[in-house]
Motif scaffolding. Structure first.
Motif, PDB file in Angstrom:
ATOM      1  N   ARG A  12       0.772  -1.338  -0.072  1.00  0.00           N
ATOM      2  CA  ARG A  12      -0.013   0.061   0.101  1.00  0.00           C
ATOM      3  C   ARG A  12       0.804   1.202   0.147  1.00  0.00           C
ATOM      4  N   THR A  13       0.753   2.086  -1.062  1.00  0.00           N
ATOM      5  CA  THR A  13       1.393   3.136  -1.003  1.00  0.00           C
ATOM      6  C   THR A  13       0.621   4.532  -1.512  1.00  0.00           C
ATOM      7  N   SER A  14       1.457   5.886  -1.209  1.00  0.00           N
ATOM      8  CA  SER A  14       1.013   6.883  -1.334  1.00  0.00           C
ATOM      9  C   SER A  14       1.506   7.446  -2.603  1.00  0.00           C
ATOM     10  N   ILE A  15       0.743   8.082  -3.539  1.00  0.00           N
ATOM     11  CA  ILE A  15       1.222   8.860  -4.923  1.00  0.00           C
ATOM     12  C   ILE A  15       0.728  10.159  -4.954  1.00  0.00           C
ATOM     13  N   LYS A  16       1.679  11.057  -5.323  1.00  0.00           N
ATOM     14  CA  LYS A  16       1.413  12.467  -5.192  1.00  0.00           C
ATOM     15  C   LYS A  16       1.436  12.952  -6.357  1.00  0.00           C
ATOM     16  N   LEU A  17       0.421  13.501  -7.192  1.00  0.00           N
ATOM     17  CA  LEU A  17       0.477  14.059  -8.578  1.00  0.00           C
ATOM     18  C   LEU A  17      -0.373  15.120  -8.813  1.00  0.00           C
ATOM     19  N   ASP A  23      -6.690  13.502 -13.682  1.00  0.00           N
ATOM     20  CA  ASP A  23      -7.886  13.587 -14.547  1.00  0.00           C
ATOM     21  C   ASP A  23      -7.228  12.890 -15.728  1.00  0.00           C
ATOM     22  N   TYR A  24      -6.290  12.948 -16.333  1.00  0.00           N
ATOM     23  CA  TYR A  24      -5.781  12.152 -17.460  1.00  0.00           C
ATOM     24  C   TYR A  24      -6.033  10.663 -17.264  1.00  0.00           C
ATOM     25  N   LEU A  25      -5.169  10.167 -16.106  1.00  0.00           N
ATOM     26  CA  LEU A  25      -5.174   8.707 -15.853  1.00  0.00           C
ATOM     27  C   LEU A  25      -6.617   8.050 -15.640  1.00  0.00           C
ATOM     28  N   ARG A  26      -7.442   9.090 -15.168  1.00  0.00           N
ATOM     29  CA  ARG A  26      -8.968   8.786 -14.819  1.00  0.00           C
ATOM     30  C   ARG A  26      -9.680   8.474 -16.324  1.00  0.00           C
ATOM     31  N   ASP A  27      -9.419   9.342 -17.183  1.00  0.00           N
ATOM     32  CA  ASP A  27      -9.970   9.427 -18.373  1.00  0.00           C
ATOM     33  C   ASP A  27      -9.452   8.078 -18.988  1.00  0.00           C
ATOM     34  N   VAL A  28      -8.012   7.958 -18.882  1.00  0.00           N
ATOM     35  CA  VAL A  28      -7.776   6.693 -19.864  1.00  0.00           C
ATOM     36  C   VAL A  28      -8.212   5.168 -19.300  1.00  0.00           C
ATOM     37  N   ALA A  29      -8.321   5.105 -17.888  1.00  0.00           N
ATOM     38  CA  ALA A  29      -9.094   4.287 -17.264  1.00  0.00           C
ATOM     39  C   ALA A  29     -10.392   3.874 -17.367  1.00  0.00           C
ATOM     40  N   GLN A  30     -11.305   5.039 -17.711  1.00  0.00           N
ATOM     41  CA  GLN A  30     -12.751   4.666 -18.141  1.00  0.00           C
ATOM     42  C   GLN A  30     -12.612   4.627 -19.667  1.00  0.00           C
ATOM     43  N   ARG A  35     -10.658   0.023 -13.198  1.00  0.00           N
ATOM     44  CA  ARG A  35     -10.749   1.095 -12.099  1.00  0.00           C
ATOM     45  C   ARG A  35      -9.311   1.843 -12.273  1.00  0.00           C
ATOM     46  N   LEU A  36      -9.339   3.210 -11.538  1.00  0.00           N
ATOM     47  CA  LEU A  36      -8.010   3.907 -11.614  1.00  0.00           C
ATOM     48  C   LEU A  36      -6.703   3.016 -11.096  1.00  0.00           C
ATOM     49  N   SER A  37      -6.906   2.240  -9.877  1.00  0.00           N
ATOM     50  CA  SER A  37      -5.985   1.733  -9.101  1.00  0.00           C
ATOM     51  C   SER A  37      -5.613   0.372 -10.056  1.00  0.00           C
ATOM     52  N   HIS A  38      -6.465  -0.276 -10.809  1.00  0.00           N
ATOM     53  CA  HIS A  38      -6.191  -1.080 -11.590  1.00  0.00           C
ATOM     54  C   HIS A  38      -5.223  -0.753 -12.671  1.00  0.00           C
ATOM     55  N   MET A  39      -5.295   0.382 -13.280  1.00  0.00           N
ATOM     56  CA  MET A  39      -4.630   0.944 -14.361  1.00  0.00           C
ATOM     57  C   MET A  39      -3.208   1.427 -13.902  1.00  0.00           C
ATOM     58  N   VAL A  40      -3.135   1.893 -12.625  1.00  0.00           N
ATOM     59  CA  VAL A  40      -2.082   2.518 -12.203  1.00  0.00           C
ATOM     60  C   VAL A  40      -1.119   1.138 -11.801  1.00  0.00           C
ATOM     61  N   ASN A  41      -1.880   0.039 -11.294  1.00  0.00           N
ATOM     62  CA  ASN A  41      -0.843  -1.142 -11.221  1.00  0.00           C
ATOM     63  C   ASN A  41      -0.509  -1.768 -12.505  1.00  0.00           C
ATOM     64  N   ASP A  42      -1.229  -1.746 -13.712  1.00  0.00           N
ATOM     65  CA  ASP A  42      -0.784  -2.076 -14.895  1.00  0.00           C
ATOM     66  C   ASP A  42       0.455  -1.176 -15.375  1.00  0.00           C
ATOM     67  N   VAL A  43       0.280   0.120 -15.126  1.00  0.00           N
ATOM     68  CA  VAL A  43       1.625   0.730 -15.527  1.00  0.00           C
ATOM     69  C   VAL A  43       2.615   0.521 -14.728  1.00  0.00           C
ATOM     70  N   ALA A  44       2.605   0.258 -13.273  1.00  0.00           N
ATOM     71  CA  ALA A  44       3.836  -0.013 -12.776  1.00  0.00           C
ATOM     72  C   ALA A  44       4.300  -1.108 -13.073  1.00  0.00           C
ATOM     73  N   ARG A  45       3.383  -2.307 -13.229  1.00  0.00           N
ATOM     74  CA  ARG A  45       4.014  -3.558 -13.646  1.00  0.00           C
ATOM     75  C   ARG A  45       4.762  -3.314 -15.168  1.00  0.00           C
ATOM     76  N   ALA A  54       5.523   8.126  -9.359  1.00  0.00           N
ATOM     77  CA  ALA A  54       4.843   9.397  -9.859  1.00  0.00           C
ATOM     78  C   ALA A  54       5.343   9.632 -11.137  1.00  0.00           C
ATOM     79  N   SER A  55       6.694   9.680 -11.226  1.00  0.00           N
ATOM     80  CA  SER A  55       7.387  10.167 -12.459  1.00  0.00           C
ATOM     81  C   SER A  55       6.983   9.111 -13.627  1.00  0.00           C
ATOM     82  N   THR A  56       7.055   7.795 -13.177  1.00  0.00           N
ATOM     83  CA  THR A  56       6.469   6.731 -14.078  1.00  0.00           C
ATOM     84  C   THR A  56       4.982   7.060 -14.766  1.00  0.00           C
ATOM     85  N   LEU A  57       4.214   7.504 -13.944  1.00  0.00           N
ATOM     86  CA  LEU A  57       2.673   7.766 -14.347  1.00  0.00           C
ATOM     87  C   LEU A  57       2.831   9.160 -15.124  1.00  0.00           C
ATOM     88  N   ARG A  58       3.677   9.935 -14.891  1.00  0.00           N
ATOM     89  CA  ARG A  58       3.632  11.164 -15.487  1.00  0.00           C
ATOM     90  C   ARG A  58       4.115  10.843 -17.023  1.00  0.00           C
TER      91      ARG A  58
END
Length: 201
Positions: A12-17, A23-30, A35-45, A54-58
């Motif tokens: 469990r981690t905290s991400i600051k963006l 907003d962009y990540l949420r649009d891509v996930a939709q 779910r946003l958390s699912h997509m963030v995990n996909d990007v991390a993997r 945070a840098s990876t997500l940007r």
């Protein structure tokens, strides 16, 4: 900056963006029905060697946006009608009649302001939807009309279009013109012009 806490893998981690990135990540996930958390995990993997999530997500957002822009530019390059892509885009927007560009699956790729005002619809809300899911389309041999248009056997066709909203019925004669023939003669898209508009309660 907005901080969100979510589980990444088993941690469990905290991400600051910045809010724009969230907003962009949420649009891509939709758009991917995730779910946003699912997509963030996909990007991390997909980037296991990156230590700064945070840098990876940007970086993901910027690369995704760049690819989207290139795909849209490539798509517009295919939609030419007796002139440049810019000519076609300007002509569609300047047209006083409601006007659309349909893909060969009859999905709306572009709609002008006149179409939006005629049906009182948000243009962005109809992009990607099939025209026959929004309006009632009628013509003798309607299925054959689309088949001939997109196969290159016909350059244009016509049909009646009806849009029903609470209290108002809008109808029009529509003309469909095939766009951008490829070497085989098939059309990748069709320009739709709505004329002789009428409205009744």
């Amino acid at each position: 900056m907005i901080r969100k806490t979510m589980r990444i893998g088993e941690i469990r981690t905290s991400i600051k963006l910045e809010p724009e990135f969230w907003d962009y990540l949420r649009d891509v996930a939709q758009s991917r029905r995730l779910r946003l958390s699912h997509m963030v995990n996909d990007v991390a993997r997909a980037a296991p060697d990156r230590t700064n999530l945070a840098s990876t997500l940007r970086t993901f957002c910027l690369l995704h946006a760049r690819l989207q822009m290139k795909a849209q530019a490539d798509e517009l390059d295919k939609l030419q009608l007796g002139g440049s892509t810019q000519d076609l885009s300007r002509a569609i927007e300047a047209c006083p009649l409601p006007c659309l560009v349909l893909g060969d699956d009859r999905s709306i790729r572009r709609a002008n302001r006149a179409f939006s005002q005629w049906l009182n619809l948000d243009v962005h809300g109809v992009l990607g939807q099939r025209l026959d899911n929004i309006m009632i389309l009628r013509a003798p041999g309607m299925r054959e009309l689309w088949s001939k248009l997109f196969s290159g056997q016909a350059r244009k066709g016509s049909f009646n279009a009806t849009y029903v909203s609470p209290g108002i019925v809008r109808t029009a004669q529509a003309v469909a013109v095939g766009l951008s023939p490829d070497p085989s003669g098939a059309h990748k898209a069709s320009l739709i012009l709505f004329e002789t508009l009428s409205m009744r309660a």
